[in-house]
Design a protein around this motif. Structure first.
Motif, PDB file in Angstrom:
ATOM      1  N   UNK A 169      -5.344   8.732   3.558  1.00  0.00           N
ATOM      2  CA  UNK A 169      -6.622   9.359   3.421  1.00  0.00           C
ATOM      3  C   UNK A 169      -7.472   8.876   2.306  1.00  0.00           C
ATOM      4  N   UNK A 170      -7.162   8.304   1.435  1.00  0.00           N
ATOM      5  CA  UNK A 170      -7.907   7.738   0.403  1.00  0.00           C
ATOM      6  C   UNK A 170      -7.181   6.475  -0.282  1.00  0.00           C
ATOM      7  N   UNK A 171      -7.584   5.346  -0.823  1.00  0.00           N
ATOM      8  CA  UNK A 171      -7.044   4.480  -1.513  1.00  0.00           C
ATOM      9  C   UNK A 171      -6.056   5.056  -2.802  1.00  0.00           C
ATOM     10  N   UNK A 172      -6.521   6.201  -3.381  1.00  0.00           N
ATOM     11  CA  UNK A 172      -5.860   6.740  -4.587  1.00  0.00           C
ATOM     12  C   UNK A 172      -4.892   7.355  -4.232  1.00  0.00           C
ATOM     13  N   UNK A 173      -4.523   7.639  -2.973  1.00  0.00           N
ATOM     14  CA  UNK A 173      -3.379   8.553  -2.725  1.00  0.00           C
ATOM     15  C   UNK A 173      -2.421   7.778  -1.565  1.00  0.00           C
ATOM     16  N   UNK A 174      -2.445   6.396  -1.818  1.00  0.00           N
ATOM     17  CA  UNK A 174      -1.614   5.861  -0.837  1.00  0.00           C
ATOM     18  C   UNK A 174      -0.994   4.461  -1.483  1.00  0.00           C
ATOM     19  N   UNK A 175       0.281   4.359  -1.442  1.00  0.00           N
ATOM     20  CA  UNK A 175       0.914   3.166  -2.067  1.00  0.00           C
ATOM     21  C   UNK A 175       0.383   1.761  -1.427  1.00  0.00           C
ATOM     22  N   UNK A 176      -0.139   0.728  -2.423  1.00  0.00           N
ATOM     23  CA  UNK A 176      -0.654  -0.588  -1.898  1.00  0.00           C
ATOM     24  C   UNK A 176       0.091  -1.788  -2.318  1.00  0.00           C
ATOM     25  N   UNK A 177       0.622  -1.613  -3.474  1.00  0.00           N
ATOM     26  CA  UNK A 177       1.330  -2.680  -4.181  1.00  0.00           C
ATOM     27  C   UNK A 177       2.507  -2.982  -3.609  1.00  0.00           C
ATOM     28  N   UNK A 178       2.965  -4.141  -3.562  1.00  0.00           N
ATOM     29  CA  UNK A 178       4.423  -4.578  -3.049  1.00  0.00           C
ATOM     30  C   UNK A 178       5.438  -3.782  -3.782  1.00  0.00           C
ATOM     31  N   UNK A 179       6.377  -3.386  -2.944  1.00  0.00           N
ATOM     32  CA  UNK A 179       7.634  -2.767  -3.228  1.00  0.00           C
ATOM     33  C   UNK A 179       9.055  -3.231  -2.694  1.00  0.00           C
ATOM     34  N   UNK A 180       9.867  -3.376  -3.454  1.00  0.00           N
ATOM     35  CA  UNK A 180      11.387  -3.471  -2.959  1.00  0.00           C
ATOM     36  C   UNK A 180      11.976  -2.214  -2.308  1.00  0.00           C
ATOM     37  N   UNK A 181      13.209  -2.720  -1.636  1.00  0.00           N
ATOM     38  CA  UNK A 181      13.826  -1.780  -0.746  1.00  0.00           C
ATOM     39  C   UNK A 181      15.224  -1.515  -1.547  1.00  0.00           C
ATOM     40  N   UNK A 182      15.709  -0.192  -1.844  1.00  0.00           N
ATOM     41  CA  UNK A 182      16.775   0.054  -2.463  1.00  0.00           C
ATOM     42  C   UNK A 182      17.914   0.973  -1.578  1.00  0.00           C
ATOM     43  N   UNK A 183      18.928   0.860  -2.049  1.00  0.00           N
ATOM     44  CA  UNK A 183      19.904   1.890  -1.667  1.00  0.00           C
ATOM     45  C   UNK A 183      20.730   2.246  -2.782  1.00  0.00           C
ATOM     46  N   UNK A 184      21.008   3.817  -3.127  1.00  0.00           N
ATOM     47  CA  UNK A 184      21.703   4.037  -4.124  1.00  0.00           C
ATOM     48  C   UNK A 184      22.646   5.373  -4.052  1.00  0.00           C
TER      49      UNK A 184
END
Length: 280
Positions: A169-184
């Motif tokens: 809904x807005x750039x401030x409320x949405x993840x845009x930077x690269x992320x890794x995938x995890x399991x734990x």
């Protein structure tokens, strides 16, 4: 009866062998990879839990695995599959979670989905939790759990049925930077089961989670600009009418908590709850 979503993103990607896409993050002595690298078991005991992490960071994609959970008393134990960039941005990170909250033998597992944006667990916004009691027993067989993330939306899938769609809904409320995938798997006794009423009981250790069919398909942080995001529906973005109907079915049957409907929450900082503006 479970409606067919008509579109099956899990079939669009070929699984990878564990060490081709992932590596141990912590608790290596509590992690066992099968000889053909098609599956991994991780466990928690009084000494340690365990976790693994994707080799690459992604800026969008479809990420999935099939999980079988432990039966019996698992209160206080979290089994998680998620995206995060906490190691790159400690204290100011983005995160997209699928977490199984451990339970007592007389209660169902809770699947908690959550979205954090730029360290939004800072006291102003705890998170954006939606919780489900699924329409099957997740301890009886493997089931597929997936997160699809592109520049417009995040969609959570269970066995290809969309259970939640989080729109930008807005750039401030949405993840845009690269992320890794995890399991734990780890001990979260202070909050995981009835807000900490039931804690991990190590008389029942080890607590084991089994993962198989690993998929991490998308554009990495270093992919060229023309790399295309994984499609969420036959049209590319959004959900088809059949997918939307399947999501309504899943939520009407399984949703047990929605942060947007929590009267104790201040949703002035979560504009997606108002849904009055057009998505970007």
């Amino acid at each position: 009866m479970l409606p067919s979503p008509g579109y099956y993103p899990s079939l669009k990607f070929r699984p990878v062998r564990f060490y081709h896409g992932f590596t141990n993050l912590w608790g290596s002595q509590h992690q066992r990879v099968s000889s053909d690298q098609s599956s991994v078991s991780i466990w928690l005991d009084k000494n340690s839990g365990s976790g693994f992490k994707s080799i690459r960071a992604f800026r969008n994609g479809y990420f999935s695995t099939s999980i079988k959970l432990q039966r019996g008393y698992t209160a206080g134990v979290i089994t998680a599959f998620y995206l995060s960039n906490n190691e790159a941005h400690p204290g100011f990170h983005d995160e997209v979670d699928m977490e199984f909250l451990g339970t007592t033998p007389w209660e169902p597992y809770t699947l908690q989905t959550n979205v954090y944006v730029r360290g939004s667990g800072d006291g102003r916004i705890i998170g954006r939790e939606m919780k489900f009691h699924l329409w099957f027993d997740p301890t009886s067989a493997f089931h597929n759990y997936a997160i699809l993330w592109n520049r417009r939306e995040i969609i959570f899938f269970v066995d290809d049925v969309p259970i939640r769609r989080f729109v930008r809904w807005s750039p401030a409320t949405f993840p845009q930077r690269p992320m890794w995938v995890y399991g734990s798997i780890w001990d979260a006794s202070s909050w995981a089961t009835d807000d900490g009423k039931y804690r991990a009981d190590y008389r029942f250790q080890p607590f084991v989670a089994r993962f198989t069919r690993f998929v991490a398909g998308g554009c990495t942080a270093f992919s060229p600009p023309w790399c295309r995001a994984a499609p969420s529906s036959p049209s590319g973005f959004g959900l088809s009418p059949r997918q939307s109907a399947a999501m309504r079915w899943a939520q009407s049957r399984s949703l047990v908590y929605d942060y947007c409907r929590d009267p104790t929450r201040d949703n002035s900082l979560t504009p997606e709850c108002r849904q009055r503006r057009r998505p970007f």
